[in-house]
Structures are given as C-alpha cells and as structure tokens.
Design a protein around this motif. Structure first.
Motif, PDB file in Angstrom:
ATOM      1  N   LEU A  96       0.833  -1.198   0.000  1.00  0.00           N
ATOM      2  CA  LEU A  96       0.000   0.000   0.000  1.00  0.00           C
ATOM      3  C   LEU A  96       0.868   1.249   0.000  1.00  0.00           C
ATOM      4  O   LEU A  96       0.520   2.266  -0.620  1.00  0.00           O
ATOM      5  CB  LEU A  96      -0.916  -0.010   1.223  1.00  0.00           C
ATOM      6  N   PHE A 106      -7.358   4.069  -2.104  1.00  0.00           N
ATOM      7  CA  PHE A 106      -7.462   2.613  -2.143  1.00  0.00           C
ATOM      8  C   PHE A 106      -8.070   2.092  -0.851  1.00  0.00           C
ATOM      9  O   PHE A 106      -8.999   1.266  -0.867  1.00  0.00           O
ATOM     10  CB  PHE A 106      -6.077   2.000  -2.361  1.00  0.00           C
ATOM     11  N   SER A 107      -7.587   2.578   0.274  1.00  0.00           N
ATOM     12  CA  SER A 107      -8.051   2.079   1.576  1.00  0.00           C
ATOM     13  C   SER A 107      -9.524   2.374   1.820  1.00  0.00           C
ATOM     14  O   SER A 107     -10.220   1.593   2.483  1.00  0.00           O
ATOM     15  CB  SER A 107      -7.201   2.696   2.696  1.00  0.00           C
ATOM     16  N   ARG A 111     -14.676  -1.212  -3.025  1.00  0.00           N
ATOM     17  CA  ARG A 111     -14.083  -2.423  -3.586  1.00  0.00           C
ATOM     18  C   ARG A 111     -12.644  -2.093  -3.994  1.00  0.00           C
ATOM     19  O   ARG A 111     -12.427  -1.232  -4.829  1.00  0.00           O
ATOM     20  CB  ARG A 111     -14.891  -2.895  -4.796  1.00  0.00           C
ATOM     21  N   SER A 112     -11.682  -2.759  -3.377  1.00  0.00           N
ATOM     22  CA  SER A 112     -10.267  -2.498  -3.663  1.00  0.00           C
ATOM     23  C   SER A 112      -9.631  -3.752  -4.261  1.00  0.00           C
ATOM     24  O   SER A 112      -9.729  -4.842  -3.704  1.00  0.00           O
ATOM     25  CB  SER A 112      -9.527  -2.081  -2.390  1.00  0.00           C
ATOM     26  N   VAL A 114      -6.181  -5.555  -6.089  1.00  0.00           N
ATOM     27  CA  VAL A 114      -4.731  -5.550  -6.302  1.00  0.00           C
ATOM     28  C   VAL A 114      -4.409  -6.489  -7.460  1.00  0.00           C
ATOM     29  O   VAL A 114      -4.820  -7.648  -7.454  1.00  0.00           O
ATOM     30  CB  VAL A 114      -3.979  -6.011  -5.038  1.00  0.00           C
ATOM     31  N   GLY A 125      -5.755  -5.856  -0.686  1.00  0.00           N
ATOM     32  CA  GLY A 125      -7.041  -5.422  -1.207  1.00  0.00           C
ATOM     33  C   GLY A 125      -8.166  -6.341  -0.796  1.00  0.00           C
ATOM     34  O   GLY A 125      -7.952  -7.364  -0.134  1.00  0.00           O
ATOM     35  N   SER A 126      -9.373  -5.994  -1.180  1.00  0.00           N
ATOM     36  CA  SER A 126     -10.506  -6.898  -0.941  1.00  0.00           C
ATOM     37  C   SER A 126     -10.491  -8.045  -1.943  1.00  0.00           C
ATOM     38  O   SER A 126     -11.025  -9.120  -1.677  1.00  0.00           O
ATOM     39  CB  SER A 126     -11.828  -6.129  -1.018  1.00  0.00           C
ATOM     40  N   ASP A 128      -7.366  -9.804  -4.286  1.00  0.00           N
ATOM     41  CA  ASP A 128      -5.938  -9.773  -4.587  1.00  0.00           C
ATOM     42  C   ASP A 128      -5.608 -10.770  -5.697  1.00  0.00           C
ATOM     43  O   ASP A 128      -5.879 -11.960  -5.556  1.00  0.00           O
ATOM     44  CB  ASP A 128      -5.114 -10.125  -3.353  1.00  0.00           C
TER      45      ASP A 128
END
Length: 322
Positions: A96, A106-107, A111-112, A114, A125-126, A128
């Motif tokens: 991060l 991003f944090s 919806r995150s 990677v 991330g949520s 990855d």
C-alpha cells in the motif's frame, strides 16, 4: 480474498469491474512502464465497456518521455485531481505504501483490487490477484481484459507490451509464456521496433555525462555475499540534476554487467538525503529478504528499498549487511 485459486481471480475481478460504473486505477510512485502500461491498458479496456475511468500515480513529476507517448495517456489525471471512485484498482504495487499520497483512495474504496506480480506482495485489497510466476503485471492485466471480453486492439496491446518488454529486459530473462504473449501482442499491431527504441534504447546526451560520473564511483567487493561479489555505484543528487528520474533508474543495467559480482546495487539520491536503492542478482542470491530487511521488497532477482542520510552511511548499511 482468501481461498481462491489464482486462475479464478481474473474472472472475479472482471465480474467486479463490470458491476462498477466508474473505476480509479492507481499506479505506483516513480512509475515505470509496467505500472503505467498496466494501468492504461486496463483503463482503455474499461472505457471500451463504457465505464468512467481515471488513472493516476503519486506526485507531480511528469512521466518520462517514452511513457508519455503510450496510448491512453488522456486517461491520466494529476494526483491532486483524483476523484476516487468506489472501485479502485492498484497495478504493480507490492505494498500500500507504494501508492504514497494516493493510498487513502485505495483504503477507503468500497471495492479495492490488487493486480501485481511481486513475490513480496502479501495482498492488501478486498480482491488480490498476485502471481509471482508472471514476468510482469501487464500479463495479469491481459488475463483480466480477456475475461472482460474486450478485444485487445493495437492500443491496449501497446500498453501491455511496454510492461512486458521492460520487465523482462527485452526478453533476456523472459519465461516461455511471455514470448507467446509477446507474439500475440505484436500480431495485434504493436510496433515492436519503435517501442524497443523508445523504452530501452533512447537517452539524452546528458545521460552519457551522468553515467560517466556515476561509473567513476563504481566499487567491487568480491568478498561480499560469501565470495559471490557485490558491485555498486552511487548517483548523488548533483549527478542526476536536470534529468528525469527514469534516466537514473537505467544505470543498474550497466552496473549489473560486471562479471565478478553476483549482485549489483545502485544508490540514487532523488532529493538531498533521500535515496532509493536498486538491487539486481544474476542467479544464486534471493534479493527479497535483503530488500525486506531494509523496508523494501520486490522479486528474487530484482528488488529495492528506500533510505535516508549521507551517501557513505546509506552505502555502509547495505555493504555491512552483506
């Protein structure tokens, strides 16, 4: 997202992106061709689907000339102008922290996602999609684009090719799969000769003058690493003044050619007292533990970290550890 096979993840990411109305794509600080090419390639694919897309990287330093010529640069927004949509994708960022001033977008995303190929990436991330078996992040983005059902045209292919050709050192250390992917991208319309020149073989004359100064600092320590050898060079702020940061990044490829050393290091001073350290090994040394011990990360054969202080102290901290 845990318990998911890597082969399943591109489908999950594609489904998540289709559900979005708008997507923010974040590239890492001091962006290279893999992060920018991945970001723009994915951004172009999402725009083909009718989504609103913004692509950004931290800081206000302009992109190096070669990267600023890639298709899709109109998607780039300054870091101060990022909207920060509900769905945010980080490309080629091992941590991060590599998103620097953009990390909060991003944090705080609903919806995150990677997408990355660094072995040191443990997932943040949520969703990855981290595959250290890939030569570059761009090939992972290609998998996602294929799942989205978007045709890989010349523009998307060019962006992804930029990441592939640079992260494999013009295919010097490419896996067989990367050569197959390269053929596909070239067949899609990439001008391979042009982009090889642009991304790998073009420097201003001042670069030669900088390299002359830097090579004068080159030091060989054949006793380091249990006799496997270390070669290093120092690029202080004065040596690189007037050149963009990407020019100093390329010096490691000169230093690493020394036959008596298994590991090469280049210490680069961006601002006075602020250093980034690039590490490369040939075959027998895993650089990830070395980089992680100094707060960085990367790949087995290519890694790096940041440090602060006087040049002699920064150099000594690495040399003494080896």
């Amino acid at each position: 997202m845990t318990g998911m096979l890597a082969t399943d993840t591109p489908n999950v990411i594609a489904d998540a992106l289709r559900d979005a109305d708008a997507v923010t794509i974040l590239c890492h600080v001091r962006p290279d061709a893999d992060t920018i090419g991945s970001g723009l390639g994915l951004g172009l694919a999402l725009r083909r689907l009718g989504l609103d897309v913004e692509v950004s990287f931290p800081g206000d330093t302009p992109l190096p000339d070669g990267l600023s010529e890639l298709p899709g640069v109109e998607l780039l927004v300054a870091s101060d102008d990022v909207v920060g949509y509900d769905t945010v994708v980080a490309v080629d960022a091992a941590t991060l922290g590599r998103l620097a001033c953009l990390a909060s977008y991003f944090s705080e995303a609903t919806r995150s996602i990677v997408i990355d190929h660094h072995v040191s990436n443990t997932g943040f991330g949520s969703i990855d999609y981290v595959d250290p078996g890939a030569d570059c992040t761009a090939v992972l983005v290609l998998n996602v684009v294929d799942r989205l059902g978007v045709d890989v045209d010349a523009d998307i292919a060019t962006c992804l090719y930029a990441g592939l050709i640079t992260d494999t050192g013009s295919f010097k250390w490419a896996r067989p799969a990367s050569l197959t992917i390269a053929a596909r991208l070239l067949e899609a319309g990439v001008d391979g000769a042009r982009w090889s020149r642009t991304l790998l073989d073009s420097h201003p004359f001042a670069w030669l003058q900088m390299v002359e100064k830097v090579l004068a600092t080159a030091t060989l320590r054949e006793d380091a690493l249990q006799g496997r050898g270390l070669v290093y060079a120092v690029i202080d702020h004065a040596a690189s003044e007037g050149l963009d940061w990407a020019e100093s990044e390329s010096v490691i490829d000169v230093v690493r050619t020394v036959s008596e050393a298994e590991v090469a290091a280049v210490f680069k001073e961006g601002k006075p007292g602020e250093w980034t350290v690039s590490l490369r090994s040939k075959s027998s040394v895993d650089l990830v533990p070395i980089a992680q011990s100094h707060g960085g990360g990367g790949h087995h054969r290519a890694a790096g970290y940041s440090d602060t202080g006087f040049a002699d102290d920064v150099v000594a901290r690495l040399v003494d550890a080896l």
